[in-house]
Write a protein that holds these residues in place. Structure first.
Motif, short mmCIF file in Angstrom:
data_model
loop_
_atom_site.label_atom_id
_atom_site.label_comp_id
_atom_site.label_asym_id
_atom_site.label_seq_id
_atom_site.Cartn_x
_atom_site.Cartn_y
_atom_site.Cartn_z
N UNK A 73 0.85 -1.20 0.00
CA UNK A 73 0.00 0.00 0.00
C UNK A 73 0.88 1.24 0.00
N UNK A 74 1.28 1.70 1.19
CA UNK A 74 2.18 2.85 1.29
C UNK A 74 3.56 2.51 0.73
N UNK A 75 3.98 1.25 0.87
CA UNK A 75 5.20 0.78 0.21
C UNK A 75 4.73 -0.04 -0.99
N UNK A 78 6.83 -3.72 -6.48
CA UNK A 78 7.51 -3.59 -7.78
C UNK A 78 7.72 -2.15 -8.23
N UNK A 79 7.92 -1.26 -7.27
CA UNK A 79 8.16 0.15 -7.56
C UNK A 79 9.23 0.65 -6.60
N UNK A 80 10.12 1.52 -7.08
CA UNK A 80 11.11 2.12 -6.19
C UNK A 80 10.36 3.08 -5.27
N UNK A 81 10.50 2.86 -3.97
CA UNK A 81 9.80 3.65 -2.96
C UNK A 81 10.74 4.71 -2.39
N UNK A 82 10.20 5.86 -2.06
CA UNK A 82 10.99 6.98 -1.57
C UNK A 82 11.65 6.73 -0.22
N UNK A 83 11.28 5.65 0.49
CA UNK A 83 11.88 5.29 1.78
C UNK A 83 11.73 6.41 2.79
N UNK A 84 10.51 6.86 2.94
CA UNK A 84 10.23 7.92 3.89
C UNK A 84 9.12 8.81 3.36
N UNK A 115 10.67 -2.82 -3.26
CA UNK A 115 9.92 -3.94 -2.68
C UNK A 115 9.36 -4.73 -3.84
N UNK A 116 9.83 -5.96 -4.00
CA UNK A 116 9.36 -6.81 -5.10
C UNK A 116 8.95 -8.17 -4.55
N UNK A 117 8.39 -8.99 -5.40
CA UNK A 117 8.01 -10.34 -4.98
C UNK A 117 9.23 -11.15 -4.54
N UNK A 118 10.41 -10.78 -5.04
CA UNK A 118 11.65 -11.47 -4.67
C UNK A 118 12.19 -11.00 -3.32
N UNK A 123 18.45 0.80 -2.12
CA UNK A 123 19.14 1.42 -3.26
C UNK A 123 19.88 2.64 -2.74
N UNK A 124 21.19 2.70 -3.02
CA UNK A 124 22.01 3.85 -2.63
C UNK A 124 22.27 4.66 -3.89
N UNK A 125 22.00 5.97 -3.80
CA UNK A 125 22.02 6.86 -4.95
C UNK A 125 22.92 8.05 -4.63
N UNK A 126 23.72 8.50 -5.59
CA UNK A 126 24.64 9.62 -5.33
C UNK A 126 23.95 10.98 -5.38
N UNK A 127 22.71 11.06 -5.85
CA UNK A 127 21.99 12.34 -5.87
C UNK A 127 21.59 12.74 -4.45
N UNK A 128 21.55 14.03 -4.18
CA UNK A 128 21.10 14.51 -2.87
C UNK A 128 20.26 15.77 -3.06
N UNK A 129 19.43 16.07 -2.07
CA UNK A 129 18.65 17.30 -2.09
C UNK A 129 17.39 17.24 -2.92
N UNK A 130 17.04 16.08 -3.44
CA UNK A 130 15.87 15.97 -4.30
C UNK A 130 14.63 15.55 -3.50
N UNK A 131 13.48 15.78 -4.08
CA UNK A 131 12.23 15.31 -3.49
C UNK A 131 12.25 13.78 -3.50
N UNK A 132 11.59 13.16 -2.55
CA UNK A 132 11.67 11.72 -2.39
C UNK A 132 11.18 10.90 -3.56
N UNK A 133 10.32 11.46 -4.39
CA UNK A 133 9.82 10.71 -5.55
C UNK A 133 10.69 10.92 -6.79
N UNK A 134 11.74 11.74 -6.69
CA UNK A 134 12.60 12.04 -7.83
C UNK A 134 13.83 11.14 -7.83
N UNK A 135 13.60 9.86 -8.05
CA UNK A 135 14.69 8.88 -8.10
C UNK A 135 15.26 8.84 -9.50
N UNK A 136 16.55 9.12 -9.64
CA UNK A 136 17.23 9.05 -10.94
C UNK A 136 18.09 7.78 -10.95
#
Length: 197
Positions: A73-75, A78-84, A115-118, A123-136
């Motif tokens: 639901x909130x998580x 099969x989608x990258x979640x903002x983790x917060x 979060x997937x069926x597996x 995921x560790x990402x080098x971007x910083x300062x972005x909105x939580x839904x802006x995963x590059x």
């Protein structure tokens, strides 16, 4: 000479006061402090007890379930979640560390969860300062498989812990490693962390 003072009353329409509100999520931080800083190949100690001079910190918007479904639901599945909530969750480290088997040089990173069926992956990402839904995904450094277990009691708020290993608790000292623990809903996720020497 007599002076006359005239007061003119100007009536302004009365507006209702804005009601006070509390944000739907909190801001939280978890930190581990070390009493030394690595410079070159040597550790330089300072008696700074719990305030540094080196730290590992995770800062995150702390969402609360408030009766809503967490897993799937909130998580989302099969989608990258903002983790917060709100801004992207950040990891700051003054030291070279490993999270799971992923080596991270000192610096700042953003964290996401898949979060997937597996299962779950951090995921560790080098971007910083972005909105939580802006995963590059082009800025992803790597992924860490998270061990999951179902808890008997539901955790109403996302809670993140950096737990140092303390095999001899009576000494007041801990090893330069520990457990990253994430709890929300009925799920607990874990992986290891350690300071690379």
């Amino acid at each position: 000479m007599i002076g006359i003072l005239l007061a003119v009353l100007v009536q302004t329409p009365q507006t209702a006061p804005t009601p006070l509100r509390i944000a739907a999520s909190s801001q939280a931080t978890v930190e581990v402090h070390l009493n030394a800083r690595r410079i070159g190949n040597q550790w330089h100690e300072e008696d700074a007890s719990l305030s540094g001079p080196s730290r590992i910190a995770i800062a995150y918007g702390q969402p609360h379930a408030r009766g809503r479904k967490v897993e799937g639901g909130l998580i989302p599945l099969d989608t990258v979640w903002r983790f917060g909530a709100n801004m992207a969750t950040t990891l700051h480290t003054d030291l070279n560390i490993s999270v799971g088997e992923l080596k991270l040089p000192q610096g700042d990173y953003s964290l996401f969860i898949l979060y997937s069926r597996a299962g779950y992956a951090l995921i560790v990402n080098r971007g910083t300062g972005q909105w939580g839904t802006d995963h590059d995904p082009a800025k992803d450094i790597g992924r860490v498989t998270l061990t999951s277990r179902t808890m008997g009691e539901s955790e109403p708020s996302l809670s993140i812990y950096l737990v140092p290993d303390a095999p001899q608790p009576g000494t007041g000292y801990a090893d330069l490693k520990g457990l990253l623990r994430i709890k929300w809903g009925t799920t607990e996720l874990t992986t290891t962390w350690r300071v690379d020497q």
